[in-house]
Every structure is written in C-alpha cells, then in structure tokens.
Write an enzyme that holds these catalytic residues in place. Structure first.
Site, PDB file in Angstrom:
ATOM      1  N   HIS A  23       0.817  -1.224   0.000  1.00 25.54           N
ATOM      2  CA  HIS A  23       0.000   0.000   0.000  1.00 25.54           C
ATOM      3  C   HIS A  23       0.849   1.272   0.000  1.00 25.54           C
ATOM      4  O   HIS A  23       0.749   2.075  -0.924  1.00 25.54           O
ATOM      5  CB  HIS A  23      -1.013  -0.036   1.148  1.00 25.54           C
ATOM      6  CG  HIS A  23      -1.715   1.265   1.383  1.00 25.54           C
ATOM      7  ND1 HIS A  23      -2.535   1.836   0.436  1.00 25.54           N
ATOM      8  CD2 HIS A  23      -1.688   2.130   2.439  1.00 25.54           C
ATOM      9  CE1 HIS A  23      -3.003   2.993   0.906  1.00 25.54           C
ATOM     10  NE2 HIS A  23      -2.501   3.193   2.115  1.00 25.54           N
ATOM     11  N   GLU A  48       0.474   5.817  12.335  1.00 24.80           N
ATOM     12  CA  GLU A  48      -0.912   5.463  12.564  1.00 24.80           C
ATOM     13  C   GLU A  48      -1.064   3.998  12.995  1.00 24.80           C
ATOM     14  O   GLU A  48      -1.758   3.693  13.954  1.00 24.80           O
ATOM     15  CB  GLU A  48      -1.706   5.726  11.272  1.00 24.80           C
ATOM     16  CG  GLU A  48      -3.115   5.190  11.250  1.00 24.80           C
ATOM     17  CD  GLU A  48      -4.001   5.790  12.317  1.00 24.80           C
ATOM     18  OE1 GLU A  48      -3.650   6.858  12.842  1.00 24.80           O
ATOM     19  OE2 GLU A  48      -5.029   5.169  12.636  1.00 24.80           O
ATOM     20  N   ASP A  49      -0.399   3.092  12.285  1.00 25.10           N
ATOM     21  CA  ASP A  49      -0.695   1.669  12.455  1.00 25.10           C
ATOM     22  C   ASP A  49       0.302   0.907  13.307  1.00 25.10           C
ATOM     23  O   ASP A  49       0.048  -0.215  13.697  1.00 25.10           O
ATOM     24  CB  ASP A  49      -0.713   0.976  11.077  1.00 25.10           C
ATOM     25  CG  ASP A  49      -1.845   1.478  10.207  1.00 25.10           C
ATOM     26  OD1 ASP A  49      -2.774   2.076  10.762  1.00 25.10           O
ATOM     27  OD2 ASP A  49      -1.780   1.266   8.983  1.00 25.10           O
ATOM     28  N   ASP A  97      -3.264   8.323  -1.279  1.00 26.68           N
ATOM     29  CA  ASP A  97      -3.688   7.282  -0.346  1.00 26.68           C
ATOM     30  C   ASP A  97      -5.123   6.843  -0.676  1.00 26.68           C
ATOM     31  O   ASP A  97      -5.423   5.659  -0.836  1.00 26.68           O
ATOM     32  CB  ASP A  97      -3.607   7.863   1.075  1.00 26.68           C
ATOM     33  CG  ASP A  97      -4.019   6.876   2.154  1.00 26.68           C
ATOM     34  OD1 ASP A  97      -3.759   5.671   1.981  1.00 26.68           O
ATOM     35  OD2 ASP A  97      -4.591   7.327   3.167  1.00 26.68           O
ATOM     36  N   ASP A 140     -23.613  10.922 -29.041  1.00 28.34           N
ATOM     37  CA  ASP A 140     -23.518  11.413 -30.404  1.00 28.34           C
ATOM     38  C   ASP A 140     -22.624  12.632 -30.492  1.00 28.34           C
ATOM     39  O   ASP A 140     -22.295  13.100 -31.570  1.00 28.34           O
ATOM     40  CB  ASP A 140     -24.907  11.767 -30.948  1.00 28.34           C
ATOM     41  CG  ASP A 140     -25.550  10.529 -31.551  1.00 28.34           C
ATOM     42  OD1 ASP A 140     -24.872   9.487 -31.575  1.00 28.34           O
ATOM     43  OD2 ASP A 140     -26.705  10.608 -31.969  1.00 28.34           O
ATOM     44  N   HIS A 169       3.533   7.018   5.303  1.00 21.55           N
ATOM     45  CA  HIS A 169       2.321   7.708   5.764  1.00 21.55           C
ATOM     46  C   HIS A 169       1.509   6.940   6.795  1.00 21.55           C
ATOM     47  O   HIS A 169       0.817   7.534   7.611  1.00 21.55           O
ATOM     48  CB  HIS A 169       1.447   8.149   4.586  1.00 21.55           C
ATOM     49  CG  HIS A 169       0.591   7.058   4.014  1.00 21.55           C
ATOM     50  ND1 HIS A 169       1.031   6.214   3.039  1.00 21.55           N
ATOM     51  CD2 HIS A 169      -0.688   6.690   4.298  1.00 21.55           C
ATOM     52  CE1 HIS A 169       0.055   5.362   2.729  1.00 21.55           C
ATOM     53  NE2 HIS A 169      -0.996   5.622   3.477  1.00 21.55           N
TER      54      HIS A 169
HETATM   55 MN    MN Z   1      -2.914   4.607   3.785  1.00 25.82          MN
END
Ligand code: MN
Length: 717
Positions: free
Chosen positions: A54, A82-83, A145, A265, A78
């Site tokens: 990702h 966060e993770d 993202d 058209d 990024h």
């Molecule tokens: Mn992400």
C-alpha cells in the site's frame, strides 16, 4: 489518467523517480522504504497481500505526479505512525522536520476517518480543510492514499465500500477538481460510480465499448481534416480525439435528462497549440469549416475558471450532421487542466510553489477565515461542499467584468461577491435592465446591476435563497450580531423589570455584585449577563436570585405600583418593558382578547403564544424563560389569521362568503380553494382581524352561509 501501472518494487520506484529527477534524494527513498517495511512487517491488507504494497503504491502515484523526494518518502511512511508502534519523533530523528511534518499531518487525518457519526465526520472534514490550507502536500499524499484505497476497494465489505465510495464522490472528486487535478477527479468519479451503482456502470460501459470502434473512426476522420487545415494555415497543433469518462456521460444524462445516445452522439476533440493567439486562430478556422452551435462558445482563456482552468470551448455541426465539441488550449493550459495544483509542486518548481498555491487555495483560506466562528461542523461541511461543486454561472457587472457564482445564485449573491457593504445594503436589482426580485435566479451571461439603500438591512430570510458561501457567511454574521445586540437590550430590560418586581434597588444592575453572583454560569461581564438573559440561557430571576431575602419572601410588590404607562410595541406589551423584539408565535397565532404569554427565545426576542398553546406545556417548557405579556389597547392594529371553511360544491358560495367577511369590516388577504374527493370544496382564507371577538363573529356568520358545512380557525402554519 496518468501512468497507473503498478511498480511493485522499491527499485522500480527509484528508477522512475530517477528518470524524471536525476538529482532526487534516492537514498531517503530507500531508507523510508526499509523503515516502512520493518514497521508494517506483521501487517496484511484486507486482500491478504503484505501491507507494504500500500505505501509503495501510494509513493508510486506520487511519483507519477512527479513530486519531490520528501513527499514521495512521506508517502512511503504515511501509515507508520498510525498503524505501528512508531512515533512522529522517531520519524523526525531519522528523516528530518519536513518529512515528519507531512507524516504527522497524515496521521491526524487518518485518525479522523475512524470516527463514524455524521457530526464527527463533518468535524473531520473541517480539520482536513484546515490542514490542507496549511500544507498542500499533505493533501496530495492524502489523495494518493485515497486513490490506492479506491483502486483496491473490492477487498472491503460492502457497507464500507459504499461509504468510502460515497465520500470519494462527494468530497474528494470535487476537491480534486477544485484544485485543478483533472485526471484525479476523473478517476475518483469513475471508481466511485463503479462501486455505488455497479449495474448502471456496467451497462454504460457496455454501450460505450460497443460504440467505441465506430466513434474512433469518425474521430480520426475529423482529426485528419483539422490537421490538414492547420498545416495549410501554418499553425502548430496536436489533435486528440477524446473519450468522455463514464461518470461524465452518466451525469450529463442525469442533468440534461437525455438518453445515452444523445450524449454519445457528441464527438469531443481537443486541440493543443503553442500560443494563446493561435488558440483563437484555430477557433476561427474551426468556425469557418463547420457551423458553430449558438450559445456554446465559451472563452475560459479570457475568463479562467476559479480552479485556473483555461481553454476555448465551442461546439459545431460536423460533416455528418452530428455535434462536435472542441477544446482548444496551449500546452501550458493543458498541463494546468490535468495537473492543477500538483503541477506547482513538481520537484523542480517547489520554490515557486508557495506563491502560486495561493491562487488555488485563496478560496479555501477565505472559507476557513469566514467559518472561523462557526462552531457547527456540519454547517462548515455544507459550505465546503457548496463551494467546491463545479456548477457555476458567469454573469457581468455593468462595467462588463465577469463574476463567477454558484449555479442558482441570486442578485444578493452577486452583491456580496462585489463587496460586503453592497450586500448588506442591497435593496433591489436590475438584470439585463429589468427590475427583478432579490431571490431571482441569475442565468449565464446576465448583466446585473445592484440597487442599494442606506436603510436596507440583511434579513434572515435571505439565507433561504442565497447560494454562495460568502453571502451565507456574511448574512449569518450580520444576523448573529444583530440578534446579539437585541438580546443584550432585552436581557437588560428583563433584569430591570425583575429588580422592580421584587422591590430591589434598580442600581444593582450596574453593580459588580450582580455579575459575581452568576459566575457559576461562566459570566464575566455585564454584557455577558444581559445576553445570557436575553437569549433565555438564564432567567431574570436566576440573575437576581442572590439578592432576594429568602425565596419564600420573594413576593412581587403590588402590581399597581409597578406599572407606569405601558408602552406599545406592535400592539403587544410586556408589562414594564419596551423596545424589544416581539413576534406572534407561528404555532398558535394568538389574537388580542386571548390570554397570552411571552417566551424568551434564543436570540429572536420574545415570542407571544396563546396561553393554551401546546408549546407552553408546563411539562416540557423551561418555565424560567416565560415572561408576562398583555395586549396593548391599539384599536387600529390588525393581525393575520387563517380560517378554513368546508362547503358543498355549489355556485355562488364563495361570493356569499366574501360578502359576509367584508360586511364585518375584515380584509381578506389570501384565498386558496380546492375540491375534495367527495365533491365538497375547501377554502383557506387568510384575513386581517382586530381581535378574537371579531374573528369569532366572522366565523359564526360564515357557518350560517347556505352551503357551508363547517368554518373553523386554523392555528397551525
Ligand atoms: Mn494509507
């Protein structure tokens, strides 16, 4: 769409970056990749593949946009904070301030997405726009993202898919458009369309594919003719046959209510040349080859769109009698149309970027500035949505300047777009020389002149028809300020009245003690106190409570002493108070002769209800906000009231009823008649009466008219 082919390795990414920017900091990309791999080692995406794919794909999209190496590195990083267990400080230590700043911005943004409720979501967007106004690169990474998430959306459960696609269509696509990134807007729209309306999408795709070959041949034929003429005239130019994107076709069918065949058209061709002058030359050449369709020529070179888009548009009747749309522009204009703000953030231009960004996001800053005081996030979201929707009308000032306004705009929007003061005092308007109402909808090409008056003031009602965010914000601001002023006066008078009622010293109102006594309500100044009372947040009695000897002893002093001569306001008097805002409550429309009570509204003065009105139900109402009121003796004043009459369907019954009403000296201001299914007739009268006695007399006489089944007063709206 730019090259979207996946580069699934870091080496592929690095090769690509090196190709367009040999001086890029490739080392930072390698380090960011290694770090991200390590951080996401144990994670898998919903589709089962290693998570690192990702961030790598996001970095890849950013390199397709040819951004600088820090932005691409931040794309790789990024999701780390966060993770995973990583912190922004660690990223800062390893990669420096710039990258850490970007990663931090993105972390804040993705935290927001976890919330679900509408209100929270609206608040998220508000923060997102604030973040974007601060640093556009955060937004570009966010776009990349979202784009990769949309490209891999099939792995998510259906409800998540739908809500993400909806959000992409409503917010991200218009935003990409507003920032001028044409290819991104197109891909956002088509991907959202595919997930939101899969059947319609497939059907349309099938039709487009079927027509594709035939169209291609026709496009080639036209292109050849144009190229030959360009060569002959010695004007350089590339001719590109253009296929509309699916969502573009779909929304055109929706908006114009036409079938697929009619949209399809229309052949679309783009011609790219070298100079502005040649754009106009080419247009002249096209018009000499085929007949232009009136009203379809648009000069976005002379008057660029607010997202800086520039091009000439024209439609002509082609050799087979079909319509051909031409877009004519220079290479630079084409780059702006495709890349928008991202073009300014190209690795090589980034020194220039700050200043040029301003052109794109000045609207955004303005929006953020105007909405600074708005606590309601939903109001803000609505404002943003309203402002990034691309549908606009172009109108002219009397001097011939072009003003861009949202579709559906009115002279009031126009006035506010010129100047706040012109908006605030706008009393009328002329469109193409004719006087129109303030709520008149402006059309493309209208010439608008605003009439102003020093005594004109903005009205809350304007909010019902204005379309531009600038007008909305300015009117709201004015109304709030005005209500605040009036509430302050009202609050002051209510306290004075209460002091008098309980025989307390009237100078108490100016004292320090009265403010200190209500400090538990977070009140710091006299004005705060008056406003709180005027808005009905605290009651007059609460305000003076500390000065009452004992609650039980708080007997009002005798009524006779208390009242001087009541002063009138609109025929209604609040005992001992004047000069404040009153209105007859629209739930019960009370009349003189009926017992009434006043209720202090939040910001709109006192509304007068009949005492038996359900709104005043003791179980639900805040009794502290009730005030005593009585009717003044103004005999001339009349009040509108509604009466409903059922009759049998008989000729002459209306004439007879009208005669009865006027014999009572009552004016009819409105009649509305309809037939009921059982062959009866229903009449809604609005009439002006002096008091309840006069109304009752009219109703009694009406019910005696031959043919009338029932006559009654209507209390609700
Ligand atoms: Mn992400």
């Amino acid at each position: 769409m730019t090259g979207t082919k996946e580069v699934s390795t870091i080496n592929g990414l690095i090769d690509k970056v090196f190709q367009f920017n040999p001086e890029a900091d490739l080392d930072v990309l390698r380090r960011a990749y290694a770090y991200s791999c390590e951080a996401h080692l144990k994670q898998k995406r919903k589709g089962g593949e290693p998570f690192i794919e990702h961030p790598l794909a996001v970095a890849n999209i950013l390199s397709d946009m040819r951004l600088d190496s820090n932005t691409i590195a931040a794309g790789l990083l990024h999701d780390t904070v966060e993770d995973t267990g990583t912190t922004v400080e660690e990223v800062r230590d390893l990669f420096g301030d710039d990258i850490a700043f970007l990663v931090e911005g993105l972390t804040k943004l993705s935290k927001m997405e976890l919330k679900k409720k509408e209100e929270a979501q609206a608040e998220n967007f508000r923060k997102m726009f604030l973040a974007m106004a601060e640093n556009i690169r955060v937004m570009l990474i966010k776009f990349a993202d979202r784009l990769h998430n949309m490209r891999t959306l099939e792995h998510l459960p259906e409800d998540r898919r739908t809500s993400i696609a909806q959000e992409t269509l409503e917010i991200y696509a218009p935003l990409a458009n507003r920032l001028g990134i044409g290819w991104l807007k197109t891909e956002f729209e088509d991907l959202s369309f595919m997930y939101l309306m899969p059947d319609t999408f497939r059907e349309l795709k099938r039709k487009v594919t079927k027509k594709g070959k035939e169209q291609k041949e026709y496009l080639d034929e036209i292109a050849k003719i144009v190229e030959a003429h360009l060569k002959e005239a010695g004007i350089p130019g590339r001719v590109i046959g253009r296929v509309k994107h699916l969502y573009g076709i779909f929304s055109k069918m929706q908006k114009q209510k036409i079938p697929f065949e009619l949209v399809y058209d229309v052949i679309a061709i783009r011609i790219i040349t070298d100079t502005k002058k040649n754009c106009y030359m080419i247009m002249g050449l096209i018009h000499s080859l085929w007949t232009p369709v009136p009203g379809r020529f648009k000069d976005f070179i002379g008057a660029p769109k607010s997202n800086l888009y520039q091009s000439l548009h024209t439609t002509v009747i082609g050799p087979r009698g079909e319509k051909i749309e031409f877009q004519i522009r220079t290479e630079d204009m084409n780059k702006i149309a495709e890349e928008g703000i991202a073009a300014h953030w190209k690795y090589k231009d980034s020194r220039l970027s700050k200043r040029r960004d301003e052109e794109y996001i000045s609207w955004l800053r303005e929006l953020v500035r105007m909405q600074k005081d708005t606590l309601d996030a939903r109001e803000f979201l609505e404002a943003v949505k309203g402002d990034i929707l691309p549908d606009v009308v172009y109108v002219f000032t009397p001097e011939g300047d072009i003003i861009e306004l949202p579709q559906g705009s009115t002279p009031v929007d126009f006035a506010y777009s010129i100047h706040t003061e012109i908006g605030n005092h706008c009393s009328g308007a002329k469109v193409n020389g004719k006087i129109v109402q303030l709520r008149h909808r402006l059309e493309n090409g209208d010439s608008v002149e605003i009439l102003t008056s020093p005594i004109q003031k903005p009205s809350r009602d304007w909010l019902k028809f204005v379309k531009s965010q600038k007008a909305k914000a300015r009117i709201r601001h004015w109304v709030k300020t005005d209500e605040r002023k009036k509430s302050l006066e009202l609050g002051k008078e209510l306290i004075e009245k209460a002091l008098k009622k309980y025989g307390l010293n009237k100078d108490l109102i100016k004292s320090k003690e009265i403010v200190e006594a209500v400090s538990q309500f977070k009140i710091k100044t006299h004005d705060d106190l008056f406003i709180a009372v005027g808005y009905g947040r605290i009651s007059p009695l609460q305000a003076i409570n500390k000065f009452l000897p004992e609650p039980e002893k708080a007997e009002p002093v005798s009524k006779k002493k208390e009242t001087g001569k009541p002063k009138h306001v609109s025929g209604i008097t609040v005992k001992g108070i004047d000069n404040i805002m009153f209105n007859r409550a629209k739930c019960c429309y009370p009349l003189p002769g009926e017992k009434v009570a006043g209720f202090v509204t939040r910001g709109r003065g006192v509304s007068i209800h009949s005492v038996d009105c359900a709104t005043l139900d003791v179980n639900t109402i805040d009794a502290d906000r009730l005030v005593d009121v009585e009717w003044s003796g103004d005999k001339e004043k009349t009040y509108p009231v509604k009466v409903l009459v059922y009759t049998i369907d008989k000729p002459g019954v209306l004439a007879e009823m009208s005669a009865v009403i006027s014999s009572e000296n009552v004016n009819l201001s409105h009649i509305d008649a309809s037939a009921t299914s059982d062959k009866k007739a229903r009449f809604n009268f609005t009439m002006e009466v002096k008091d309840v006695a006069q109304l009752n007399s009219v109703i009694k006489k009406l019910s005696h008219v031959s043919g009338v089944i029932e006559a009654m007063r209507v209390k609700s709206r």
